[in-house]
Design a protein around this motif. Structure first.
Motif, mmCIF file in Angstrom:
data_model
loop_
_atom_site.group_PDB
_atom_site.id
_atom_site.type_symbol
_atom_site.label_atom_id
_atom_site.label_comp_id
_atom_site.label_asym_id
_atom_site.label_seq_id
_atom_site.Cartn_x
_atom_site.Cartn_y
_atom_site.Cartn_z
ATOM 1 N N VAL A 234 0.854 -1.197 0.000
ATOM 2 C CA VAL A 234 0.000 0.000 0.000
ATOM 3 C C VAL A 234 0.890 1.249 0.000
ATOM 4 N N PRO A 235 1.364 1.683 -1.153
ATOM 5 C CA PRO A 235 2.181 2.900 -1.200
ATOM 6 C C PRO A 235 1.348 4.130 -0.857
ATOM 7 N N VAL A 236 1.963 5.102 -0.206
ATOM 8 C CA VAL A 236 1.276 6.337 0.159
ATOM 9 C C VAL A 236 2.174 7.531 -0.160
ATOM 10 N N ALA A 237 1.550 8.693 -0.257
ATOM 11 C CA ALA A 237 2.274 9.921 -0.599
ATOM 12 C C ALA A 237 2.688 10.655 0.671
ATOM 13 N N VAL A 238 3.577 10.046 1.446
ATOM 14 C CA VAL A 238 4.108 10.688 2.645
ATOM 15 C C VAL A 238 5.273 11.582 2.250
ATOM 16 N N ASN A 239 5.340 12.767 2.849
ATOM 17 C CA ASN A 239 6.468 13.657 2.599
ATOM 18 C C ASN A 239 7.760 12.944 2.998
ATOM 19 N N PRO A 240 8.740 12.820 2.095
ATOM 20 C CA PRO A 240 9.983 12.109 2.437
ATOM 21 C C PRO A 240 10.662 12.657 3.689
ATOM 22 N N GLU A 242 9.296 13.436 6.369
ATOM 23 C CA GLU A 242 8.632 12.931 7.559
ATOM 24 C C GLU A 242 8.702 11.406 7.679
ATOM 25 N N ALA A 243 9.319 10.755 6.703
ATOM 26 C CA ALA A 243 9.305 9.289 6.667
ATOM 27 C C ALA A 243 10.002 8.667 7.870
ATOM 28 N N SER A 244 11.025 9.335 8.395
ATOM 29 C CA SER A 244 11.794 8.740 9.485
ATOM 30 C C SER A 244 10.998 8.620 10.779
ATOM 31 N N ALA A 245 9.883 9.346 10.898
ATOM 32 C CA ALA A 245 9.100 9.294 12.129
ATOM 33 C C ALA A 245 8.340 7.978 12.279
ATOM 34 N N TYR A 246 8.096 7.280 11.173
ATOM 35 C CA TYR A 246 7.262 6.086 11.205
ATOM 36 C C TYR A 246 8.057 4.857 11.643
ATOM 37 N N ILE A 247 7.350 3.849 12.152
ATOM 38 C CA ILE A 247 8.014 2.653 12.662
ATOM 39 C C ILE A 247 8.643 1.833 11.537
ATOM 40 N N VAL A 248 8.023 1.810 10.352
ATOM 41 C CA VAL A 248 8.641 1.237 9.163
ATOM 42 C C VAL A 248 8.593 2.280 8.061
ATOM 43 N N ASN A 249 9.477 2.193 7.113
ATOM 44 C CA ASN A 249 9.587 3.190 6.057
ATOM 45 C C ASN A 249 8.295 3.252 5.240
ATOM 46 N N PRO A 250 7.541 4.359 5.309
ATOM 47 C CA PRO A 250 6.281 4.445 4.576
ATOM 48 C C PRO A 250 6.457 4.570 3.072
ATOM 49 N N LEU A 251 7.690 4.839 2.629
ATOM 50 C CA LEU A 251 7.959 4.973 1.200
ATOM 51 C C LEU A 251 8.450 3.677 0.594
ATOM 52 N N ARG A 252 8.360 2.600 1.356
ATOM 53 C CA ARG A 252 8.846 1.300 0.886
ATOM 54 C C ARG A 252 8.220 0.908 -0.450
ATOM 55 N N GLY A 253 6.941 1.218 -0.620
ATOM 56 C CA GLY A 253 6.243 0.848 -1.838
ATOM 57 C C GLY A 253 6.518 1.748 -3.011
ATOM 58 N N ARG A 254 7.355 2.779 -2.806
ATOM 59 C CA ARG A 254 7.662 3.711 -3.894
ATOM 60 C C ARG A 254 9.075 3.520 -4.424
ATOM 61 N N ASN A 255 9.697 2.378 -4.071
ATOM 62 C CA ASN A 255 11.022 2.029 -4.586
ATOM 63 C C ASN A 255 12.063 3.085 -4.265
ATOM 64 N N ALA A 256 12.027 3.593 -3.034
ATOM 65 C CA ALA A 256 13.026 4.569 -2.625
ATOM 66 C C ALA A 256 14.401 3.917 -2.592
ATOM 67 N N SER A 257 15.408 4.697 -2.930
ATOM 68 C CA SER A 257 16.766 4.162 -2.991
ATOM 69 C C SER A 257 17.255 3.749 -1.613
ATOM 70 N N GLY A 258 17.861 2.573 -1.538
ATOM 71 C CA GLY A 258 18.379 2.084 -0.266
ATOM 72 C C GLY A 258 19.482 2.952 0.296
ATOM 73 N N LEU A 259 20.144 3.748 -0.575
ATOM 74 C CA LEU A 259 21.235 4.590 -0.115
ATOM 75 C C LEU A 259 20.767 5.598 0.920
ATOM 76 N N PHE A 260 19.523 6.075 0.765
ATOM 77 C CA PHE A 260 19.029 7.122 1.639
ATOM 78 C C PHE A 260 17.915 6.627 2.566
ATOM 79 N N MET A 261 17.856 5.341 2.813
ATOM 80 C CA MET A 261 16.845 4.813 3.697
ATOM 81 C C MET A 261 17.080 5.314 5.119
ATOM 82 N N THR A 262 16.020 5.812 5.742
ATOM 83 C CA THR A 262 16.133 6.315 7.109
ATOM 84 C C THR A 262 15.891 5.231 8.147
ATOM 85 N N HIS A 263 15.501 4.032 7.712
ATOM 86 C CA HIS A 263 15.237 2.936 8.635
ATOM 87 C C HIS A 263 16.227 1.800 8.388
#
Length: 279
Positions: A234-240, A242-263
């Motif tokens: 379930v991908p969602v349009a969370v502001n990148p 603010e993504a670090s505040a969540y318990i799991v990366n909410p941008l996971r479904g948007r193929n965010a680059s692993g280089l900049f993963m906050t989790h």
């Protein structure tokens, strides 16, 4: 004390960055950059929790509306020795959760509708223990400030880009359009790196604290498995920012680059919880 120092460093860095960006438009730009930096620093400290809740479109729920939610958090707050935070529910269909607030006396916890639909109450307890660990460890402020800093950096970079396009830069011989262009490109990357640097270790420690609070890491481990799968599904349009505040990366479904993963990797978090490394 350590988190207070990190927060002060972030706020000072934000102010310095705003002044540096303003310097591309002369002395007047430095002053404007300083004023913008001071406004962002104050807003980051005092209003980061409200901004996070508003961004999630969350609604506060009472004990009458969600008695089990409140009962679990009341018990966990007593175990953690902190005041009970305000409780919210977001209409977000992605299963996720976050905590926000500058200190335990001004904290809030939010879960999404997606989380309530796929987790049982034992797993939800694991998630809430994780979020209250963030509150007890006093590291939700630094996450909120980092999110505000990242948004501020990105905003200032966009303003600089706008000014360059419409001729807002300095016209004297010292003007360096290539430097300004480089700043516009690198500023958002710097924002991502700031969040990545401070977020990963916080998640490991909150996981361990939650497991110690409950005496087991299994409920949180099971919850993380489901939340990770749900974030991909379930991908969602969370502001990148603010993504670090969540318990799991909410941008996971948007193929965010692993280089900049906050989790940190969820598989690694689950392995630590089930190995008993938190004991």
């Amino acid at each position: 004390m350590r988190n207070n120092l990190k927060t002060a460093a972030l706020l000072a860095g934000l102010g310095a960055l705003c002044m540096f960006i303003g310097s591309f438009w002369g002395r007047g730009g430095v002053v404007i950059g300083l004023l913008i930096g001071l406004a962002m620093c104050g807003g980051s400290y005092w209003f980061s929790d409200r901004l996070a809740i508003r961004s999630a479109q969350a609604v506060e729920v009472s004990p009458d509306q969600m008695p089990q939610y409140h009962a679990i958090v009341t018990d966990l707050a007593q175990r953690a020795g902190i005041p009970q935070p305000r409780l919210y529910v977001s209409p977000n269909p992605q299963p996720n959760a976050f905590a926000t607030g500058r200190n335990p006396d001004n904290a809030a916890v939010c879960v999404t509708q997606g989380l309530l639909q796929i987790l049982d109450w034992e797993e939800i307890q694991g998630v809430l223990a994780h979020e209250l660990s963030h509150v007890r460890n006093r590291d939700i402020l630094i996450g909120s400030v980092a999110a505000a800093v990242a948004m501020g950096i990105t905003f200032v970079a966009h303003m600089a880009q706008f000014a360059m396009i419409f001729g807002g830069g300095r016209s004297d011989e010292r003007s360096n359009p290539f430097g300004a262009l480089l700043m516009v490109i690198l500023a958002p990357i710097a924002a991502a790196l700031i969040q990545m640097a401070i977020s990963r270790s916080r998640e490991y420690e909150a996981d361990a604290s939650a497991a110690r609070m409950l005496g087991t890491g299994e409920p949180l481990a099971r919850a993380l498995e489901k939340l990770e799968a749900g974030a991909e599904r379930v991908p969602v349009a969370v502001n990148p920012a603010e993504a670090s505040a969540y318990i799991v990366n909410p941008l996971r479904g948007r193929n965010a680059s692993g280089l900049f993963m906050t989790h940190p990797p969820v598989a690694e978090r689950i392995a630590r919880l089930r190995s008993g490394a938190w004991v």
